[in-house]
Write a protein that holds these residues in place. Structure first.
Motif, PDB file in Angstrom:
ATOM      1  N   HIS A  28       0.826  -1.207   0.000  1.00 32.66           N
ATOM      2  CA  HIS A  28       0.000   0.000   0.000  1.00 32.66           C
ATOM      3  C   HIS A  28       0.858   1.254   0.000  1.00 32.66           C
ATOM      4  O   HIS A  28       1.927   1.295   0.627  1.00 32.66           O
ATOM      5  CB  HIS A  28      -0.921   0.018   1.227  1.00 32.66           C
ATOM      6  CG  HIS A  28      -1.808  -1.183   1.343  1.00 32.66           C
ATOM      7  ND1 HIS A  28      -3.028  -1.283   0.722  1.00 32.66           N
ATOM      8  CD2 HIS A  28      -1.644  -2.349   2.014  1.00 32.66           C
ATOM      9  CE1 HIS A  28      -3.574  -2.453   0.992  1.00 32.66           C
ATOM     10  NE2 HIS A  28      -2.754  -3.121   1.780  1.00 32.66           N
ATOM     11  N   HIS A  29       0.357   2.262  -0.668  1.00 33.70           N
ATOM     12  CA  HIS A  29       0.973   3.587  -0.685  1.00 33.70           C
ATOM     13  C   HIS A  29      -0.150   4.606  -0.566  1.00 33.70           C
ATOM     14  O   HIS A  29      -0.968   4.754  -1.474  1.00 33.70           O
ATOM     15  CB  HIS A  29       1.782   3.812  -1.962  1.00 33.70           C
ATOM     16  CG  HIS A  29       2.384   5.183  -2.037  1.00 33.70           C
ATOM     17  ND1 HIS A  29       2.700   5.799  -3.238  1.00 33.70           N
ATOM     18  CD2 HIS A  29       2.717   6.073  -1.062  1.00 33.70           C
ATOM     19  CE1 HIS A  29       3.200   6.982  -2.998  1.00 33.70           C
ATOM     20  NE2 HIS A  29       3.227   7.176  -1.682  1.00 33.70           N
ATOM     21  N   LEU A  30      -0.199   5.273   0.572  1.00 33.83           N
ATOM     22  CA  LEU A  30      -1.273   6.209   0.864  1.00 33.83           C
ATOM     23  C   LEU A  30      -0.686   7.587   1.115  1.00 33.83           C
ATOM     24  O   LEU A  30       0.276   7.741   1.872  1.00 33.83           O
ATOM     25  CB  LEU A  30      -2.065   5.742   2.091  1.00 33.83           C
ATOM     26  CG  LEU A  30      -3.153   6.691   2.600  1.00 33.83           C
ATOM     27  CD1 LEU A  30      -4.248   6.875   1.551  1.00 33.83           C
ATOM     28  CD2 LEU A  30      -3.749   6.158   3.905  1.00 33.83           C
ATOM     29  N   THR A  31      -1.278   8.584   0.471  1.00 37.75           N
ATOM     30  CA  THR A  31      -0.859   9.977   0.646  1.00 37.75           C
ATOM     31  C   THR A  31      -2.067  10.794   1.077  1.00 37.75           C
ATOM     32  O   THR A  31      -3.083  10.827   0.386  1.00 37.75           O
ATOM     33  CB  THR A  31      -0.272  10.544  -0.662  1.00 37.75           C
ATOM     34  OG1 THR A  31       0.837   9.735  -1.071  1.00 37.75           O
ATOM     35  CG2 THR A  31       0.183  11.973  -0.457  1.00 37.75           C
ATOM     36  N   HIS A  41      -8.554   4.985   9.255  1.00 34.33           N
ATOM     37  CA  HIS A  41      -8.362   3.532   9.199  1.00 34.33           C
ATOM     38  C   HIS A  41      -7.399   3.235   8.048  1.00 34.33           C
ATOM     39  O   HIS A  41      -7.768   3.294   6.884  1.00 34.33           O
ATOM     40  CB  HIS A  41      -9.702   2.834   8.980  1.00 34.33           C
ATOM     41  CG  HIS A  41      -9.619   1.349   9.075  1.00 34.33           C
ATOM     42  ND1 HIS A  41     -10.688   0.519   8.792  1.00 34.33           N
ATOM     43  CD2 HIS A  41      -8.599   0.522   9.430  1.00 34.33           C
ATOM     44  CE1 HIS A  41     -10.316  -0.736   8.961  1.00 34.33           C
ATOM     45  NE2 HIS A  41      -9.062  -0.757   9.348  1.00 34.33           N
ATOM     46  N   LEU A  42      -6.176   2.880   8.394  1.00 28.68           N
ATOM     47  CA  LEU A  42      -5.161   2.666   7.377  1.00 28.68           C
ATOM     48  C   LEU A  42      -5.286   1.314   6.702  1.00 28.68           C
ATOM     49  O   LEU A  42      -5.227   1.208   5.481  1.00 28.68           O
ATOM     50  CB  LEU A  42      -3.763   2.816   7.997  1.00 28.68           C
ATOM     51  CG  LEU A  42      -3.439   4.200   8.562  1.00 28.68           C
ATOM     52  CD1 LEU A  42      -2.069   4.190   9.210  1.00 28.68           C
ATOM     53  CD2 LEU A  42      -3.512   5.258   7.476  1.00 28.68           C
ATOM     54  N   ILE A 410     -15.815  -0.611  -8.137  1.00 31.51           N
ATOM     55  CA  ILE A 410     -14.496  -0.519  -8.779  1.00 31.51           C
ATOM     56  C   ILE A 410     -13.633   0.533  -8.096  1.00 31.51           C
ATOM     57  O   ILE A 410     -12.433   0.321  -7.850  1.00 31.51           O
ATOM     58  CB  ILE A 410     -14.669  -0.209 -10.277  1.00 31.51           C
ATOM     59  CG1 ILE A 410     -15.332  -1.400 -10.983  1.00 31.51           C
ATOM     60  CG2 ILE A 410     -13.334   0.101 -10.929  1.00 31.51           C
ATOM     61  CD1 ILE A 410     -15.758  -1.099 -12.395  1.00 31.51           C
ATOM     62  N   ILE A 411     -14.227   1.678  -7.750  1.00 34.50           N
ATOM     63  CA  ILE A 411     -13.462   2.727  -7.077  1.00 34.50           C
ATOM     64  C   ILE A 411     -13.009   2.263  -5.699  1.00 34.50           C
ATOM     65  O   ILE A 411     -11.875   2.538  -5.273  1.00 34.50           O
ATOM     66  CB  ILE A 411     -14.304   4.011  -6.991  1.00 34.50           C
ATOM     67  CG1 ILE A 411     -14.541   4.581  -8.404  1.00 34.50           C
ATOM     68  CG2 ILE A 411     -13.623   5.047  -6.111  1.00 34.50           C
ATOM     69  CD1 ILE A 411     -15.428   5.803  -8.423  1.00 34.50           C
ATOM     70  N   ILE A 412     -13.865   1.534  -4.989  1.00 34.81           N
ATOM     71  CA  ILE A 412     -13.487   1.026  -3.670  1.00 34.81           C
ATOM     72  C   ILE A 412     -12.326   0.052  -3.772  1.00 34.81           C
ATOM     73  O   ILE A 412     -11.379   0.090  -2.979  1.00 34.81           O
ATOM     74  CB  ILE A 412     -14.707   0.360  -2.998  1.00 34.81           C
ATOM     75  CG1 ILE A 412     -15.728   1.418  -2.593  1.00 34.81           C
ATOM     76  CG2 ILE A 412     -14.283  -0.450  -1.777  1.00 34.81           C
ATOM     77  CD1 ILE A 412     -17.018   0.835  -2.062  1.00 34.81           C
ATOM     78  N   GLU A 413     -12.366  -0.820  -4.769  1.00 35.93           N
ATOM     79  CA  GLU A 413     -11.312  -1.817  -4.921  1.00 35.93           C
ATOM     80  C   GLU A 413     -10.000  -1.219  -5.424  1.00 35.93           C
ATOM     81  O   GLU A 413      -8.935  -1.796  -5.215  1.00 35.93           O
ATOM     82  CB  GLU A 413     -11.771  -2.909  -5.889  1.00 35.93           C
ATOM     83  CG  GLU A 413     -12.907  -3.771  -5.360  1.00 35.93           C
ATOM     84  CD  GLU A 413     -12.497  -4.615  -4.179  1.00 35.93           C
ATOM     85  OE1 GLU A 413     -11.293  -4.886  -4.042  1.00 35.93           O
ATOM     86  OE2 GLU A 413     -13.364  -5.009  -3.386  1.00 35.93           O
ATOM     87  N   SER A 414     -10.075  -0.077  -6.087  1.00 36.39           N
ATOM     88  CA  SER A 414      -8.875   0.503  -6.697  1.00 36.39           C
ATOM     89  C   SER A 414      -8.304   1.664  -5.910  1.00 36.39           C
ATOM     90  O   SER A 414      -7.352   2.299  -6.357  1.00 36.39           O
ATOM     91  CB  SER A 414      -9.195   0.983  -8.125  1.00 36.39           C
ATOM     92  OG  SER A 414     -10.228   1.952  -8.101  1.00 36.39           O
ATOM     93  N   GLU A 416      -7.097   3.230  -1.844  1.00 34.60           N
ATOM     94  CA  GLU A 416      -6.652   2.802  -0.521  1.00 34.60           C
ATOM     95  C   GLU A 416      -7.753   3.029   0.509  1.00 34.60           C
ATOM     96  O   GLU A 416      -8.596   3.914   0.382  1.00 34.60           O
ATOM     97  CB  GLU A 416      -5.394   3.578  -0.112  1.00 34.60           C
ATOM     98  CG  GLU A 416      -4.175   3.256  -0.954  1.00 34.60           C
ATOM     99  CD  GLU A 416      -3.700   1.824  -0.764  1.00 34.60           C
ATOM    100  OE1 GLU A 416      -4.098   1.189   0.235  1.00 34.60           O
ATOM    101  OE2 GLU A 416      -2.925   1.342  -1.605  1.00 34.60           O
ATOM    102  N   GLN A 417      -7.700   2.208   1.542  1.00 38.64           N
ATOM    103  CA  GLN A 417      -8.743   2.242   2.552  1.00 38.64           C
ATOM    104  C   GLN A 417      -8.715   3.510   3.389  1.00 38.64           C
ATOM    105  O   GLN A 417      -9.737   3.930   3.916  1.00 38.64           O
ATOM    106  CB  GLN A 417      -8.609   1.016   3.465  1.00 38.64           C
ATOM    107  CG  GLN A 417      -9.795   0.766   4.368  1.00 38.64           C
ATOM    108  CD  GLN A 417      -9.697  -0.561   5.083  1.00 38.64           C
ATOM    109  OE1 GLN A 417      -8.722  -1.285   4.932  1.00 38.64           O
ATOM    110  NE2 GLN A 417     -10.695  -0.892   5.864  1.00 38.64           N
ATOM    111  N   GLY A 418      -7.558   4.146   3.506  1.00 42.19           N
ATOM    112  CA  GLY A 418      -7.452   5.320   4.350  1.00 42.19           C
ATOM    113  C   GLY A 418      -7.857   6.623   3.694  1.00 42.19           C
ATOM    114  O   GLY A 418      -7.864   7.653   4.367  1.00 42.19           O
TER     115      GLY A 418
END
Length: 579
Positions: A28-31, A41-42, A410-414, A416-418
């Protein structure tokens, strides 16, 4: 009309897919930029024995604050929680004004950032059944905890005590070596009540965020890099024993200390998590084999359906071929889904080409499923070739909602959760999917009501009652399918242990397979099917002529007779007089 609007909606969804970046992975890579949330929630991941997680945080900064060491109005930190299922943790239900960093719950590891001392303090994870967390400033260097200095200061004071005691006991020259261990035990015995006082003082210090040497006894503190108002560090842990297996959830917290004013923060985080020989979570490891197996079942069901259509060509309608496209589209969607999970399992992220193909087939599968259910409920191609105004309104509602639901998925799956968009699109998906499931029931309800009125007015009560019974069975099938896949399966997903969460996907696919097979059996092309014995009028002019003939006085006693040749494929209508 329905198929044309479906193609237009599918084309628009495909255009949306081209602009959606595929980042559905376990690396994962979250910005986050200028985020105001108090809790983020990461990630959530299920670990087996020998699983590991590595978290790297860079560019942690606060907007409008260039020097983090002078920042005293905000508290930052992380929380790590372990559960046995996908249910919510108790501390997540707390009020937003009660910061978890100020009132720590039991069984949750907390990482508190102290920018004034450039340290991050963590609770003792081994005492609460969590794996040992190791911090480091870079990929190679590990940081030793800063708890060691206060421990070294205490034995430094003992020599002075020893000198005083040795000066006070000069007479016992032979016993100079023997009394030396006794004073060592006495300070340790005196340190035990100090540690109890330290634990109490550390709890008070957490609320006031006052750093002291006593608080370092209960918490392990590590140095972090803070340069020009930007902090960076990384930590990792390994699941070494079977008792540490579980579903781990990682959260980031930003809590205002004195005032309630929340300042926007920016953060860049890299998370790599994996199990032995797989980047998939513990509940997702069986999914590639499951999807391939179910794809084979749907493909065989499609071949059997095509064989039936070729065998009964005289009784086949257009909707039968539309029903034939559904299991094949579902099979292709499952195959591409399995390929996605295979690449995620081996390298931690999917190949964008395969992911986009899966999203397209998934969208087509969902649209075909709901359109087929609605067309069967309205009687299109079986009963009439033109949809009524009510039916058109239903399709104008169902098709866009279904496309929106698939785009939300599709947007949820593509993403990041955070991210902030994740929660919004998840709520949209849940709401829109329920609206679609409720909308497709209306055509079936209208058909049932029409058959009830027809059986009470005309003389074909036996045939209408058989049709009514068939539509009632179909209505029950749809309701059971919706409740099982949308409600009951979700409860199973939350209730079962994390190792068996894949059972949710298995039950969902089995329910879809059973529903498609029963729908094909109920509305199969056969001359004895009561659904196909409905009067088939070529256009609305025949209905108007029938109304005129049966209502005028000149044609009193004239009735309409239907002759069926070769099953129901060549209907002929003749008029004869009873005189």
């Amino acid at each position: 009309m329905a198929l044309r609007s479906t193609m237009c909606s599918g084309l628009s969804a495909f255009i949306i897919l081209l602009f959606v970046s595929v980042c559905w992975a376990r690396v994962h890579h979250l910005t986050l930029k200028d985020d105001l949330r108090q809790k983020v929630h990461l990630n959530t991941f299920g670990f087996f024995t020998n699983g590991s997680m590595n978290v790297k945080i860079t560019n942690l900064s606060v907007k409008g604050t260039k020097d983090l060491t002078n920042m005293g109005n905000l508290m930052f930190g992380f929380s790590l929680d372990k559960t046995k299922n996908d249910g919510f943790s108790t501390y997540l239900d707390q009020d937003l004004h009660d910061c978890i960093l100020q009132s720590p719950p039991v069984g949750v590891a907390l990482f508190r950032l102290n920018f004034s001392n450039k340290t991050i303090c963590i609770t003792n994870t081994t005492s609460i059944g969590l794996p040992e967390v190791v911090f480091s400033t870079s990929d190679e260097e590990k940081v030793t905890p800063t708890q060691s200095p206060p421990e070294k200061k205490e034995p430094e004071e003992t020599p002075s005590k020893k000198e005083r005691r040795e000066a006070g006991n000069p007479q016992d020259g032979n016993s100079n070596n023997k009394p030396t261990p006794t004073p060592k035990k006495d300070p340790k015995a005196e340190e035990k009540p100090k540690t109890n006082d330290a634990e109490k003082s550390s709890r008070k210090a957490d609320k006031s965020n006052v750093k002291s040497e006593k608080s370092e006894v209960s918490d392990l503190c590590y140095q972090i890099n803070v340069e020009k108002g930007v902090a960076s560090f990384q930590f990792a842990f390994n699941v070494t024993t079977s008792t540490l297996e579980g579903l781990y959830s990682l959260y980031f917290h930003s809590c205002p200390r004195e005032s309630r004013e929340q300042k926007p923060f920016s953060l860049e985080i890299f998370i790599t998590e994996r199990n032995p020989d797989s980047y998939l979570s513990a509940d997702e490891i069986p999914l590639p084999k499951l999807y391939i197996s179910m794809a084979l079942f749907f493909f065989v069901a499609g071949l059997v359906w095509v064989h039936i259509l070729r065998k009964r060509r005289s009784d086949v309608f257009k909707i039968h071929w539309l029903m034939a496209a559904l299991p094949f589209t579902k099979s292709l969607s499952l195959v591409f889904h399995a390929i996605d999970y295979h690449y995620i399992s081996t390298q931690g992220y999917p190949i964008e080409g395969w992911a986009v193909v899966y999203y397209i087939t998934h969208l087509l599968k969902g649209a075909l499923l709901f359109i087929t259910i609605a067309l069967i409920g309205t009687g299109w191609a079986f009963v009439k070739h033109i949809l009524s105004d009510k039916d058109k309104k239903i399709f104008m509602i169902v098709i866009p909602l279904q496309v929106l639901a698939n785009v939300a998925y599709i947007i949820i799956e593509s993403t990041e959760q955070g991210t902030t968009e994740y929660g919004l699109w998840k709520e949209i998906l849940f709401l829109v999917d329920l609206l679609c499931c409720g909308a497709i029931l209306f055509p079936v309800i209208w058909s049932i009501r029409h058959l009830q009125e027809a059986s009470a007015t005309d003389g074909k009560a036996a045939i209408n009652l058989a049709k009514l019974k068939l539509f009632r069975h179909y209505y029950v099938m749809i309701v059971c399918f919706i409740y099982f896949t949308r409600i009951i399966a979700i409860f199973i997903k939350v209730a079962v242990p994390f190792k068996w969460k894949w059972m949710y996907e298995l039950l969902d696919e089995l329910a879809t397979f059973v529903f498609i097979v029963l729908t094909g059996y109920k509305f199969r092309p056969a001359s004895d099917n009561p659904y196909l014995q409905l009067p088939q009028d070529e256009d609305m002019d025949d209905l108007e002529m029938e109304a005129v003939v049966t209502t005028t006085g000149a044609t009193e006693g004239v009735k309409k007779v239907k002759k069926v040749v070769n099953g129901s494929s060549e209907p002929r209508t003749e008029w004869e007089s009873s005189a």
